[in-house]
Design a protein around this motif. Structure first.
Motif, PDB file in Angstrom:
ATOM      1  N   GLY A 339       0.623  -1.419  -0.132  1.00  0.00           N
ATOM      2  CA  GLY A 339       0.190   0.111   0.012  1.00  0.00           C
ATOM      3  C   GLY A 339       0.858   1.082  -0.034  1.00  0.00           C
ATOM      4  O   GLY A 339       2.088   1.416  -0.127  1.00  0.00           O
ATOM      5  N   GLN A 340       0.122   2.470   0.261  1.00  0.00           N
ATOM      6  CA  GLN A 340       0.864   3.697   0.257  1.00  0.00           C
ATOM      7  C   GLN A 340       2.098   3.739   1.255  1.00  0.00           C
ATOM      8  O   GLN A 340       3.004   4.560   1.008  1.00  0.00           O
ATOM      9  CB  GLN A 340      -0.142   4.771   0.382  1.00  0.00           C
ATOM     10  CG  GLN A 340      -0.976   5.066  -0.739  1.00  0.00           C
ATOM     11  CD  GLN A 340      -2.046   6.174  -0.484  1.00  0.00           C
ATOM     12  OE1 GLN A 340      -3.048   6.212   0.005  1.00  0.00           O
ATOM     13  NE2 GLN A 340      -1.404   7.491  -0.660  1.00  0.00           N
ATOM     14  N   ILE A 341       1.826   2.992   2.387  1.00  0.00           N
ATOM     15  CA  ILE A 341       2.970   3.229   3.204  1.00  0.00           C
ATOM     16  C   ILE A 341       4.494   2.595   2.724  1.00  0.00           C
ATOM     17  O   ILE A 341       5.554   3.041   3.376  1.00  0.00           O
ATOM     18  CB  ILE A 341       2.892   2.345   4.760  1.00  0.00           C
ATOM     19  CG1 ILE A 341       3.395   2.898   5.655  1.00  0.00           C
ATOM     20  CG2 ILE A 341       2.537   0.801   4.257  1.00  0.00           C
ATOM     21  CD1 ILE A 341       2.993   2.305   7.101  1.00  0.00           C
ATOM     22  N   ILE A 342       4.410   1.827   1.326  1.00  0.00           N
ATOM     23  CA  ILE A 342       5.702   1.694   1.037  1.00  0.00           C
ATOM     24  C   ILE A 342       6.131   2.423  -0.022  1.00  0.00           C
ATOM     25  O   ILE A 342       7.332   2.363  -0.633  1.00  0.00           O
ATOM     26  CB  ILE A 342       5.651   0.081   0.396  1.00  0.00           C
ATOM     27  CG1 ILE A 342       4.656  -0.068  -0.795  1.00  0.00           C
ATOM     28  CG2 ILE A 342       4.982  -0.777   1.456  1.00  0.00           C
ATOM     29  CD1 ILE A 342       4.758  -1.322  -1.555  1.00  0.00           C
ATOM     30  N   GLY A 343       5.274   3.455  -0.397  1.00  0.00           N
ATOM     31  CA  GLY A 343       5.724   4.541  -1.376  1.00  0.00           C
ATOM     32  C   GLY A 343       5.148   4.337  -2.714  1.00  0.00           C
ATOM     33  O   GLY A 343       5.809   4.944  -3.668  1.00  0.00           O
ATOM     34  N   VAL A 344       3.954   3.654  -2.895  1.00  0.00           N
ATOM     35  CA  VAL A 344       3.356   3.593  -4.031  1.00  0.00           C
ATOM     36  C   VAL A 344       2.313   4.907  -4.054  1.00  0.00           C
ATOM     37  O   VAL A 344       1.844   5.324  -2.761  1.00  0.00           O
ATOM     38  CB  VAL A 344       2.779   2.530  -4.507  1.00  0.00           C
ATOM     39  CG1 VAL A 344       3.912   1.741  -4.899  1.00  0.00           C
ATOM     40  CG2 VAL A 344       1.681   2.048  -3.540  1.00  0.00           C
ATOM     41  N   GLU A 345       1.779   5.495  -5.066  1.00  0.00           N
ATOM     42  CA  GLU A 345       0.856   6.591  -4.910  1.00  0.00           C
ATOM     43  C   GLU A 345      -0.260   6.159  -5.877  1.00  0.00           C
ATOM     44  O   GLU A 345      -0.051   5.935  -6.960  1.00  0.00           O
ATOM     45  CB  GLU A 345       1.618   7.973  -5.475  1.00  0.00           C
ATOM     46  CG  GLU A 345       0.479   8.946  -5.207  1.00  0.00           C
ATOM     47  CD  GLU A 345       1.325  10.389  -6.024  1.00  0.00           C
ATOM     48  OE1 GLU A 345       1.294  10.609  -6.952  1.00  0.00           O
ATOM     49  OE2 GLU A 345       1.934  11.085  -5.036  1.00  0.00           O
ATOM     50  N   GLY A 346      -1.430   6.214  -5.298  1.00  0.00           N
ATOM     51  CA  GLY A 346      -2.791   5.961  -6.025  1.00  0.00           C
ATOM     52  C   GLY A 346      -3.438   4.758  -5.370  1.00  0.00           C
ATOM     53  O   GLY A 346      -3.117   3.757  -4.920  1.00  0.00           O
ATOM     54  N   TYR A 347      -4.697   4.931  -5.695  1.00  0.00           N
ATOM     55  CA  TYR A 347      -5.640   3.474  -5.322  1.00  0.00           C
ATOM     56  C   TYR A 347      -5.354   2.292  -6.057  1.00  0.00           C
ATOM     57  O   TYR A 347      -5.346   1.250  -5.310  1.00  0.00           O
ATOM     58  CB  TYR A 347      -6.982   3.934  -5.567  1.00  0.00           C
ATOM     59  CG  TYR A 347      -7.668   5.050  -5.071  1.00  0.00           C
ATOM     60  CD1 TYR A 347      -7.427   5.514  -3.657  1.00  0.00           C
ATOM     61  CD2 TYR A 347      -8.717   5.893  -5.855  1.00  0.00           C
ATOM     62  CE1 TYR A 347      -8.222   6.623  -2.963  1.00  0.00           C
ATOM     63  CE2 TYR A 347      -9.381   6.836  -5.237  1.00  0.00           C
ATOM     64  CZ  TYR A 347      -8.912   7.250  -3.783  1.00  0.00           C
ATOM     65  OH  TYR A 347      -9.798   8.396  -3.390  1.00  0.00           O
ATOM     66  N   VAL A 348      -5.197   2.324  -7.197  1.00  0.00           N
ATOM     67  CA  VAL A 348      -4.851   1.084  -7.895  1.00  0.00           C
ATOM     68  C   VAL A 348      -3.558   0.514  -7.585  1.00  0.00           C
ATOM     69  O   VAL A 348      -3.344  -0.521  -7.390  1.00  0.00           O
ATOM     70  CB  VAL A 348      -4.876   1.153  -9.483  1.00  0.00           C
ATOM     71  CG1 VAL A 348      -4.757   0.044 -10.201  1.00  0.00           C
ATOM     72  CG2 VAL A 348      -6.413   1.791  -9.854  1.00  0.00           C
ATOM     73  N   GLU A 349      -2.605   1.550  -7.528  1.00  0.00           N
ATOM     74  CA  GLU A 349      -1.121   1.044  -7.004  1.00  0.00           C
ATOM     75  C   GLU A 349      -1.238   0.256  -5.711  1.00  0.00           C
ATOM     76  O   GLU A 349      -0.443  -0.686  -5.613  1.00  0.00           O
ATOM     77  CB  GLU A 349      -0.185   2.158  -7.094  1.00  0.00           C
ATOM     78  CG  GLU A 349      -0.030   2.798  -8.366  1.00  0.00           C
ATOM     79  CD  GLU A 349      -1.011   3.706  -9.125  1.00  0.00           C
ATOM     80  OE1 GLU A 349      -0.627   4.441 -10.151  1.00  0.00           O
ATOM     81  OE2 GLU A 349      -2.077   3.751  -8.513  1.00  0.00           O
ATOM     82  N   SER A 350      -1.799   0.900  -4.691  1.00  0.00           N
ATOM     83  CA  SER A 350      -2.019   0.394  -3.484  1.00  0.00           C
ATOM     84  C   SER A 350      -2.338  -0.871  -3.343  1.00  0.00           C
ATOM     85  O   SER A 350      -1.921  -1.965  -2.817  1.00  0.00           O
ATOM     86  CB  SER A 350      -2.705   1.154  -2.592  1.00  0.00           C
ATOM     87  OG  SER A 350      -2.126   2.645  -2.487  1.00  0.00           O
ATOM     88  N   ALA A 351      -3.730  -1.113  -3.975  1.00  0.00           N
ATOM     89  CA  ALA A 351      -4.313  -2.607  -4.166  1.00  0.00           C
ATOM     90  C   ALA A 351      -3.244  -3.502  -5.040  1.00  0.00           C
ATOM     91  O   ALA A 351      -3.200  -4.545  -4.684  1.00  0.00           O
ATOM     92  CB  ALA A 351      -5.635  -2.374  -5.013  1.00  0.00           C
ATOM     93  N   ALA A 352      -2.428  -3.038  -5.824  1.00  0.00           N
ATOM     94  CA  ALA A 352      -1.814  -3.938  -6.683  1.00  0.00           C
ATOM     95  C   ALA A 352      -0.772  -4.550  -5.647  1.00  0.00           C
ATOM     96  O   ALA A 352      -0.259  -5.591  -5.848  1.00  0.00           O
ATOM     97  CB  ALA A 352      -1.057  -3.252  -7.803  1.00  0.00           C
TER      98      ALA A 352
END
Length: 462
Positions: A339-352
């Motif tokens: 999720g966002q806590i690892i440094g990805v940005e965005g809804y879809v990226e977090s779910a991926a």
């Protein structure tokens, strides 16, 4: 054989996707979420996977990075993407949803599944001997923040997201810029420099001072640290603040020996040398204003901005230092992040990343080889970016073709090139399925060709 139990902390997009992926493969999941007890400043619903900002999951096209990411996720029967199509509302080429329907769809599925136990409780302890996925989101509760800090080390956990814009290298006009490190330290190609005359700086500075900013939430109204002060705040202090700060020209003479009045520096942002960030350009300007201000800089008139600058309250970890390519914590192998806590940005990226983390913690629990996604896929490229980015200047990233290994061949249009990226990614993903031994995946999905993946999406839409 005893079925492994896995704890998942949080019930946002990454956590709910991870819980779904694990539950449908027979794992027992304890899903911890505190929002029904106490909500953070942006939460409104009691349902899970709440969309607190936009209701859009962005582009649905294979000529867009996030569109490709959705296609890849469909191959894993993504709960988030299925919920999005089930709750879709008209939005042109974007996938936008009815927020309430979207969250209800996900919450209902998780609540009814016999392999998932929902625990309405704030997590205040992290046991590194227990299989755990942490995806507590950008506004982690204070007590959990403290525990994550102790687990990781305080210097690797950030509370304020101050990120500079990132642009594609191919959009830079190299007739106007030059390579050089300050005082020639390091290699000659560490930085790209955009020189400005006094008149150019003064005109640009006036526009920067007058540019519109984003209104902050009450909980975000904190004093800026000097090290992450917005560039527009520096400009309002004085032009000299910029000239002794991020636009300092000393040691950055042009190839002809002339010293420019000011220099905007671009620093390489990824290992494959396709992205560059604007050094010292943390900003709270509106995105449209950032575009206008950046394209006024000599050499950046056609800048393709793939990540805009932000300054807001956030939690994320220094993933390049802490995580391996499986999203597993290097120091405590039972702990995975997503999720966002690892440094990805965005809804879809977090779910991926919830999918990636779930598949790998499942493999790890069964003492099987973990899964490294091909870098040509968007899922693999995101992981590749966050674990190989600069550990001293780590900034969150969204799905975009700039992080995928490029082609040597020339394409007539960007759309042709991006479609070629997508076709290659989906072909690689299909082969990736077939090379995974002892997988839990449904054989119908394993054997999908690219056209079957697209057909699967059409069936969902119908």
């Amino acid at each position: 054989m005893k079925v492994p139990q896995i704890n998942i902390i949080g019930a946002g997009l990454a956590c709910t996707e991870a819980a779904y992926q694990l539950a449908r493969r027979g794992f027992q999941v304890n899903l911890y979420e505190s929002k029904r007890i106490t909500k953070n400043p942006v939460q409104k619903q009691d349902n899970f996977a709440e969309l607190v900002c936009s209701n859009s999951l962005r582009s649905d096209s294979l000529t867009n990075g996030v569109g490709l990411l959705k296609e890849e996720m469909l191959a894993f029967d993504s709960l988030i993407i299925k919920a999005a199509y089930a709750s879709r509302v008209p939005a042109g080429g974007a996938l936008a949803v009815d927020r309430q329907q979207f969250s209800t769809y996900i919450t209902t599925w998780l609540t009814k599944h016999p392999n998932i136990t929902i625990i309405d409780q704030e997590v205040t302890e992290i046991d590194p001997t227990v299989l755990t996925i942490i995806a507590s989101g950008p506004l982690t509760t204070p007590k959990l923040q403290d525990k994550i800090q102790k687990l990781l080390g305080a210097k690797y956990f950030y509370f304020y997201d101050a990120a500079a814009p990132i642009i594609t290298k191919e959009s830079i006009d190299f007739q106007k810029v030059y390579y050089k490190s300050r005082y020639d330290k390091g290699t000659s190609k560490d930085y790209i420099n955009c020189p400005m005359t006094k008149a150019e700086l003064e005109r640009w500075g006036q526009e920067l001072i007058a540019a519109k900013t984003v209104a902050l939430h009450d909980f975000e109204k904190e004093i800026y640290f000097e090290g992450c002060m917005p560039v527009e705040v520096m400009a309002k202090r004085s032009m000299q603040t910029l000239l002794f700060g991020p636009l300092k020209p000393v040691g950055l003479e042009k190839p002809n020996g002339e010293r420019p009045y000011a220099v905007v520096q671009l620093r390489q942002d990824n290992a494959i040398d396709t992205l560059y960030n604007l050094v010292g350009f943390q900003t709270n300007l509106k995105f449209s204003e950032q575009k206008r201000i950046i394209t006024m800089i000599p050499g950046l008139e056609n800048a393709n901005i793939i990540r805009y600058g932000v300054i807001h309250k956030n939690n994320f970890i220094n993933s390049p230092v802490l995580l391996n390519q499986f999203l597993q914590l290097k120091t405590h192998q039972n702990i995975f992040f997503a999720g966002q806590i690892i440094g990805v940005e965005g809804y879809v990226e977090s779910a991926a990343t919830g999918i990636i983390s779930a598949l790998n913690i499942a493999k790890f629990s069964e003492q099987k080889e973990l899964l490294e996604f091909p870098p040509e896929t968007m899922m693999g490229a995101l992981v590749n970016y966050i674990i190989n980015a600069s550990s001293t200047n780590f900034q969150p990233m969204k799905a975009n073709f700039g992080i995928i290994p490029s082609f040597d061949e020339h394409f007539k249009t960007k759309a042709d090139k991006y479609l070629a990226y997508s076709n290659r990614a989906l072909a690689k993903l299909t082969k990736f399925f077939n090379f995974v031994e002892n997988s839990w995946w449904n054989k119908k999905i394993i054997n999908m060709t690219i056209w079957k993946i697209i057909l699967f999406k059409i069936m969902i839409l119908l």
